[in-house]
Design a protein around this motif. Structure first.
Motif, PDB file in Angstrom:
ATOM      1  N   LYS A 164       7.394 -48.082 -68.971  1.00  0.00           N
ATOM      2  CA  LYS A 164       8.333 -48.869 -69.763  1.00  0.00           C
ATOM      3  C   LYS A 164       7.716 -49.252 -71.094  1.00  0.00           C
ATOM      4  N   LYS A 165       6.445 -49.646 -71.065  1.00  0.00           N
ATOM      5  CA  LYS A 165       5.761 -50.012 -72.302  1.00  0.00           C
ATOM      6  C   LYS A 165       5.631 -48.790 -73.205  1.00  0.00           C
ATOM      7  N   THR A 166       5.328 -47.646 -72.609  1.00  0.00           N
ATOM      8  CA  THR A 166       5.205 -46.419 -73.388  1.00  0.00           C
ATOM      9  C   THR A 166       6.541 -46.062 -74.038  1.00  0.00           C
ATOM     10  N   GLU A 167       7.640 -46.218 -73.300  1.00  0.00           N
ATOM     11  CA  GLU A 167       8.955 -45.932 -73.865  1.00  0.00           C
ATOM     12  C   GLU A 167       9.280 -46.885 -75.014  1.00  0.00           C
ATOM     13  N   GLU A 168       8.951 -48.168 -74.847  1.00  0.00           N
ATOM     14  CA  GLU A 168       9.197 -49.145 -75.921  1.00  0.00           C
ATOM     15  C   GLU A 168       8.344 -48.809 -77.141  1.00  0.00           C
ATOM     16  N   ASP A 169       7.070 -48.473 -76.906  1.00  0.00           N
ATOM     17  CA  ASP A 169       6.185 -48.105 -78.012  1.00  0.00           C
ATOM     18  C   ASP A 169       6.690 -46.853 -78.711  1.00  0.00           C
ATOM     19  N   LYS A 207       9.654 -47.786 -80.940  1.00  0.00           N
ATOM     20  CA  LYS A 207       9.197 -48.460 -82.154  1.00  0.00           C
ATOM     21  C   LYS A 207       8.584 -47.462 -83.129  1.00  0.00           C
ATOM     22  N   SER A 220       4.834 -47.782 -63.363  1.00  0.00           N
ATOM     23  CA  SER A 220       6.194 -48.107 -63.809  1.00  0.00           C
ATOM     24  C   SER A 220       6.165 -49.019 -65.028  1.00  0.00           C
ATOM     25  N   PHE A 221       5.314 -50.049 -64.996  1.00  0.00           N
ATOM     26  CA  PHE A 221       5.188 -50.950 -66.151  1.00  0.00           C
ATOM     27  C   PHE A 221       4.654 -50.205 -67.364  1.00  0.00           C
ATOM     28  N   ASP A 222       3.665 -49.335 -67.126  1.00  0.00           N
ATOM     29  CA  ASP A 222       3.087 -48.562 -68.236  1.00  0.00           C
ATOM     30  C   ASP A 222       4.118 -47.625 -68.855  1.00  0.00           C
TER      31      ASP A 222
END
Length: 196
Positions: free
Chosen positions: A75-80, A83, A71-73
């Motif tokens: 979210k980070k992937t979506e943010e990346d 960007k 789940s954390f990965d």
């Protein structure tokens, strides 16, 4: 039931042995208190794991942890991805503007070779329609070799040049607007032709 109790006790003893070994190895500094905190959390999960299994037989701490990390990965992937998408759109806009400016200058020089041209394009990205559109186009027309002196305002914070005073509203200016509007399939209203 006895087998589960035995495994639980072995897990607790192993964890306590591991925690003790880590505490002996770690030097006395600020890292030690963070390590104790994490090791305490591990010990708490070992204690709580059988109680949770009583209420939920399908519960597995490893699966739960793995799902939390995924789940954390994600979210980070979506943010990346967002960007990267914004950066890509900005780069594409800049390349689009530069290519359009040079292309328009070249076409105008071919169509009307008696003058020199300087084109400035302002474009934007439309998220709704997923395309780039031209907001504004300024076409500078220079006759001859000597460039007209531009008015300079000292103490002004504005870096944009106001070309409305030099706007070319003659037939020639209208022809340039029509030509570019037809070539680029854009409204003549976004095109401003001025004398340099």
């Amino acid at each position: 039931m006895l087998q589960a109790l035995r495994e639980w006790l072995i897990g607790i003893c192993t964890t306590i042995f591991f925690i003790t070994a880590v505490e002996i190895i770690l030097p006395d500094n600020s890292l030690k208190k963070y390590a104790k905190f994490v090791l305490g959390l591990i010990l708490i999960t070992i204690f709580i794991n059988p109680l949770i299994k009583i209420f939920d037989r399908k519960f597995d701490i490893n699966t739960y942890t793995s799902n939390a990390i995924k789940s954390f990965d994600m979210k980070k992937t979506e943010e990346d991805f967002q960007k990267y998408k914004e950066k890509n759109i900005n780069n594409t806009l800049e390349v689009f503007k530069l290519n359009l400016q040079s292309s328009c200058e070249k076409k105008l020089k071919e169509k009307y070779p008696e003058s020199n041209y300087k084109v400035q394009v302002d474009a934007a990205y439309d998220n709704k329609n997923d395309n780039i559109f031209i907001k504004d186009m300024k076409v500078g027309v220079k006759d001859g070799n000597i460039e007209k002196i531009k008015k300079i305002t000292i103490g002004s914070d504005s870096k944009t040049v106001d070309n409305s005073a030099n706007e070319l509203n003659t037939e020639r200016g209208q022809n340039i607007k029509k030509y570019l509007g037809d070539e680029l399939n854009i409204s003549k209203d976004v095109i401003q032709v001025y004398k340099m």
